[in-house]
Design a protein around this motif. Structure first.
Motif, PDB file in Angstrom:
ATOM      1  N   ASP A  81       0.818  -1.216   0.000  1.00 44.73           N
ATOM      2  CA  ASP A  81       0.000   0.000   0.000  1.00 44.73           C
ATOM      3  C   ASP A  81       0.849   1.263   0.000  1.00 44.73           C
ATOM      4  OD1 ASP A  81      -2.460  -1.190  -0.146  1.00 44.73           O
ATOM      5  OD2 ASP A  81      -2.810  -1.218   2.012  1.00 44.73           O
ATOM      6  N   GLU A  84      -0.533   4.831  -0.865  1.00 42.82           N
ATOM      7  CA  GLU A  84      -1.340   5.558   0.106  1.00 42.82           C
ATOM      8  C   GLU A  84      -0.445   6.101   1.214  1.00 42.82           C
ATOM      9  OE1 GLU A  84      -4.568   3.286   1.606  1.00 42.82           O
ATOM     10  OE2 GLU A  84      -5.242   2.609  -0.354  1.00 42.82           O
ATOM     11  N   GLU A  85      -0.683   7.334   1.617  1.00 37.09           N
ATOM     12  CA  GLU A  85       0.096   7.922   2.697  1.00 37.09           C
ATOM     13  C   GLU A  85      -0.428   7.437   4.045  1.00 37.09           C
ATOM     14  OE1 GLU A  85       0.266  12.136   2.468  1.00 37.09           O
ATOM     15  OE2 GLU A  85       1.637  12.136   0.761  1.00 37.09           O
ATOM     16  N   THR A  86       0.475   7.188   4.964  1.00 38.63           N
ATOM     17  CA  THR A  86       0.107   6.762   6.306  1.00 38.63           C
ATOM     18  C   THR A  86       0.591   7.798   7.311  1.00 38.63           C
ATOM     19  OG1 THR A  86       0.274   4.414   5.696  1.00 38.63           O
ATOM     20  CG2 THR A  86       0.313   4.947   8.046  1.00 38.63           C
ATOM     21  N   ASP A  87      -0.356   8.397   8.016  1.00 38.30           N
ATOM     22  CA  ASP A  87      -0.014   9.354   9.065  1.00 38.30           C
ATOM     23  C   ASP A  87       0.129   8.619  10.393  1.00 38.30           C
ATOM     24  OD1 ASP A  87      -0.125  11.418   7.258  1.00 38.30           O
ATOM     25  OD2 ASP A  87      -2.171  12.013   7.766  1.00 38.30           O
ATOM     26  N   VAL A  88       1.155   9.000  11.148  1.00 38.67           N
ATOM     27  CA  VAL A  88       1.494   8.319  12.393  1.00 38.67           C
ATOM     28  C   VAL A  88       1.547   9.323  13.531  1.00 38.67           C
ATOM     29  CG1 VAL A  88       3.258   6.903  13.542  1.00 38.67           C
ATOM     30  CG2 VAL A  88       2.851   6.629  11.089  1.00 38.67           C
ATOM     31  N   ASN A 110       5.866   8.028   2.085  1.00 37.66           N
ATOM     32  CA  ASN A 110       4.476   7.627   2.260  1.00 37.66           C
ATOM     33  C   ASN A 110       4.103   7.453   3.732  1.00 37.66           C
ATOM     34  OD1 ASN A 110       5.562   6.248  -0.428  1.00 37.66           O
ATOM     35  ND2 ASN A 110       3.441   6.877  -0.721  1.00 37.66           N
ATOM     36  N   THR A 111       5.087   7.532   4.611  1.00 37.53           N
ATOM     37  CA  THR A 111       4.839   7.410   6.051  1.00 37.53           C
ATOM     38  C   THR A 111       5.431   8.626   6.747  1.00 37.53           C
ATOM     39  OG1 THR A 111       5.027   5.004   5.874  1.00 37.53           O
ATOM     40  CG2 THR A 111       5.133   5.943   8.072  1.00 37.53           C
ATOM     41  N   ASN A 149      -4.451   5.846  12.650  1.00 38.20           N
ATOM     42  CA  ASN A 149      -4.636   4.452  13.057  1.00 38.20           C
ATOM     43  C   ASN A 149      -3.361   3.774  13.533  1.00 38.20           C
ATOM     44  OD1 ASN A 149      -7.446   3.839  12.714  1.00 38.20           O
ATOM     45  ND2 ASN A 149      -7.139   4.043  10.504  1.00 38.20           N
TER      46      ASN A 149
END
Length: 217
Positions: A81, A84-88, A110-111, A149
């Motif tokens: 994936d 898709e960007e993943t916000d942490v 992306n992260t 998430n």
């Protein structure tokens, strides 16, 4: 993961981001195809292990040809994936937390860490390395507001389970846990614990007993 991905061993799953990174390096160097032996040499992973890992996804290569680098890069991008960007969120801005804020996944666009929480932060927040930092009292509000998430947990051990319970209550899906505490979470939550002292002790044991990676498969 995107699409229908077959059930694969956990050890294989953990290597997928490594395959993606090294294949990107090959692609950036202009390489069009690569053999399992070349990947093995670059990654220091046994070629048989690489072929076995890839076999879980069907026919990714051709005998006598090897693997198409661009095809594999695109395949692992979709699998992981990466489109898709993943916000942490980072919880705990001590020495380790500060290091995360400074690094902030620079090699993975992306992260990214988009918010952090620390008891020393004022109620209205402050900024460290371009990242807003708020006190833990605003944790639920801000994480839900941003739809996060995934959380990196670097709090003191005594606070780890309490913070985790709060994350469970707002349906956070995953925690990268850098505390030595084995967190009690429901089955639907994923926790990966990285205990640096245990990892070091394990490495010392492997060195003293000459245990090779291939023996751990």
């Amino acid at each position: 993961m995107a699409g229908e991905i077959p059930k694969i061993p956990q050890a294989t799953s953990k290597r997928l981001p490594l395959y993606y990174r090294f294949l990107q390096n090959f692609a950036n160097a202009g390489k069009k195809r690569v053999s399992s032996s070349e990947l093995s040499e670059a990654m220091k992973i046994d070629a048989a292990t690489i072929r076995r890992d890839f076999s879980h996804f069907g026919a990714l290569g051709r005998k006598g040809y090897g693997y198409d680098v661009n095809y594999l890069v695109n395949f692992f991008r979709r699998t992981l994936d990466q489109d898709e960007e993943t916000d942490v969120a980072l919880i705990g801005v001590g020495s380790l937390g500060n290091a995360f804020l400074k690094y902030n996944f620079q090699k993975n666009h992306n992260t990214r860490i988009v918010i952090a929480f620390d008891p020393k932060a004022p109620k209205d927040g402050k900024t460290l390395n371009g990242i807003p930092v708020f006190p833990p009292s605003r944790l639920e509000e801000k994480i839900q507001e941003l739809g996060i998430n995934l959380v990196i947990l670097t709090v003191p051990s005594r606070a780890a389970q309490e913070v985790t319970d709060r994350l469970v209550a707002i349906d956070v899906k995953g925690i990268l846990n850098f505390t030595p505490v084995r967190l009690d979470v429901p089955e639907w939550m994923r926790v990966h614990t990285i205990d640096l002292s245990v990892e070091l002790q394990t490495l010392i044991y492997f060195i003293k007993n000459d245990v090779k990676d291939s023996q751990l498969e």
